[in-house]
Design an enzyme around this catalytic site. Structure first.
Site, PDB file in Angstrom:
ATOM      1  N   CYS A 118       0.802  -1.229   0.000  1.00 24.78           N
ATOM      2  CA  CYS A 118       0.000   0.000   0.000  1.00 24.78           C
ATOM      3  C   CYS A 118       0.833   1.275   0.000  1.00 24.78           C
ATOM      4  O   CYS A 118       0.273   2.373  -0.111  1.00 24.78           O
ATOM      5  CB  CYS A 118      -0.942  -0.002   1.200  1.00 24.78           C
ATOM      6  SG  CYS A 118      -2.040  -1.431   1.230  1.00 24.78           S
ATOM      7  N   CYS A 159       0.213   2.609   6.605  1.00 21.98           N
ATOM      8  CA  CYS A 159       0.608   1.236   6.886  1.00 21.98           C
ATOM      9  C   CYS A 159       0.641   0.474   5.574  1.00 21.98           C
ATOM     10  O   CYS A 159       0.149   0.947   4.549  1.00 21.98           O
ATOM     11  CB  CYS A 159      -0.370   0.587   7.858  1.00 21.98           C
ATOM     12  SG  CYS A 159      -2.082   0.573   7.241  1.00 21.98           S
TER      13      CYS A 159
END
EC number: 2.3.1.155
Length: 460
Positions: free
Chosen positions: A124, A444
């Site tokens: 991500c 994250c």
């Protein structure tokens, strides 16, 4: 992506140390659903460093982020293609035929075949890695002008044959006689045709991110109501920003075979009553993570033009922001998979010589409401800091009035490889709109990794 360039809790012990520690400290954002007032301009030190080139964001664009299933930068900036020294893009689920999607998109957009391009992947935070790789190339003097960004197409992910079918086809290709081929064909079974979908679980733990988010929310005693309230906040603020024309990085995108899309189509404020009707999505029947308080599968692409400051000024550009210090972290992918912002934030602040009070605009990636609220509780805990981070004092809680004021990944969506650029442009545009000086971007990522970066507003 060429267009974006050219325009059950059985695994959680009931006596969990986290659960015991955090169960008595509920965190609610129900009183923070309204947009924050503009930040007052402050006089602060600049983060320029001697003998290091300043790197600036000239501008950034993205396609509307679309619920999965549904010629910006050059046109926006009018940058001549020939001055771009390097192109870097991030992506997560790669198509084999375009494994270096940055290069293929660059050629498709008409960039010179002499302009190098490469693709990075870091789950991500792939676009974050693309940007910071570009920052390093500029700061070291190897490049002056870089296009960095990311792309994800969840509507058409590559689906493989099963391993047994792949092996059979490869062996057939190597067979040298009809007898060998017939012998191999006789081994075929209909279950060989079962397809393999892209993995949605962590390779190291075999756990899906949603399942991990559910466990994390339970460990930090984040309730279902708190998660729904936070998700409603995200969608409500995103809708307000969209209606007020604040999401200026969005450029129209012509979906092949369909109409031109001009705005994110996943921003859908609901009500707590409607959200409460949804069943748990991962840990059933007692989980608290649902489709309403999770980011959704999203198609989208983003791109940013970053330059050495002196080059941007020489070409007549007015930059939007400086890209300053950044930090990557990693931790236990099982129990701390989604705590990257908690670990990265204090490190990047210390590196920049700043404190939480110096930050005017926070832009954190919202994978799940429970992930954001668990990070809040971890950052606001002396106990967690001492026992898990090796710190004497807590990181500190980001003020909600400065946090994701134009919505976050829960509302516009989260194209895995493209979100990093959206975060940085949101921070840069918010600083200009609200009169702040410093923004902090954090995210994250799968594998227990994380990223944080300081963005400094360019003087008006």
């Amino acid at each position: 992506m060429t267009t974006i360039l050219t325009y059950p809790f059985k695994n959680l012990p009931t006596a969990s140390k986290w659960a015991l520690r955090f169960s008595i400290r509920p965190l609610s954002c129900s009183s923070q659903l309204r947009a924050a007032p503009a930040v007052q301009t402050k006089t602060k030190k600049t983060l320029a460093k001697p003998n290091i080139r300043d790197v600036v964001v000239v501008d950034g664009v993205r396609t509307p982020f679309l619920l999965s299933g549904t010629s910006g930068l050059l046109h926006r900036t009018s940058v001549p293609k020939e001055v771009v020294d390097y192109i870097i893009f991030g992506t997560v689920i790669q198509e084999v035929k375009t494994s270096n999607v940055a290069r293929e998109a660059a050629l498709g957009a008409g960039f010179s075949d002499k302009t190098p391009a490469h693709t990075v992947t870091m789950a991500c935070i792939s676009a974050n890695q693309a940007m910071t790789t570009g920052v390093g190339l500029i700061a070291s003097g190897q490049c002056d002008v870089i296009v960095a960004g990311g792309v994800e197409l969840m509507s058409d992910v590559p689906i493989r044959h099963s391993r047994k079918m792949r092996k059979l086809m490869l062996d057939l290709n190597k067979a040298k006689s009809m007898g060998q081929r017939l012998s191999l064909i006789s081994k075929f079974r209909f279950n060989f045709l079962a397809p393999e979908l892209p993995a949605v679980s962590e390779f190291s733990t075999s756990e899906t991110m949603g399942h991990s988010a559910d466990r994390l929310a339970a460990a930090f005693a984040v309730s279902r109501l708190e998660q729904d309230e936070y998700a409603l906040r995200s969608h409500s603020l995103a809708k307000k920003a969209q209606d007020e024309g604040l999401l200026s990085d969005v450029v129209p995108f012509k979906v092949p075979g369909k109409d031109t899309v001009t705005k994110d189509n996943g921003i859908r404020p609901s009500s707590l009553e409607q959200m409460a009707k949804l069943k748990p999505a991962f840990i059933k029947p007692y989980g608290t993570v649902t489709a309403a308080n999770s980011s959704f599968l999203t198609d989208g692409a983003s791109a940013m033009l970053i330059m050495a400051e002196e080059k941007a000024l020489a070409m007549g550009y007015k930059p939007k922001a400086y890209l300053r210090d950044f930090m990557y972290v990693s931790q236990d992918p099982k129990d701390q998979l989604l705590l990257g912002p908690t670990y990265a934030t204090p490190k990047v602040l210390e590196k920049a010589g700043l404190t939480m009070n110096d930050i005017d605009a926070f832009e954190f990636h919202e994978a799940f409401s429970g992930q954001i609220l668990a990070n809040f509780k971890a950052m606001d805990s002396d106990w967690f800091a001492e026992n898990y981070m090796g710190r004497k004092t807590k990181v500190g809680l980001p003020p909600l009035e400065k946090f994701n004021n134009w919505g976050g990944s829960l509302s516009p969506g989260h194209p895995f490889g493209a979100t990093g650029c959206r975060l940085v442009m949101a921070a840069a545009n918010r600083l200009r709109k609200e009169g702040g000086q410093y923004g902090l971007v954090a995210a994250c990522a799968a594998g227990g990794q994380g990223h944080a970066m300081i963005v400094e507003a360019y003087p008006k």
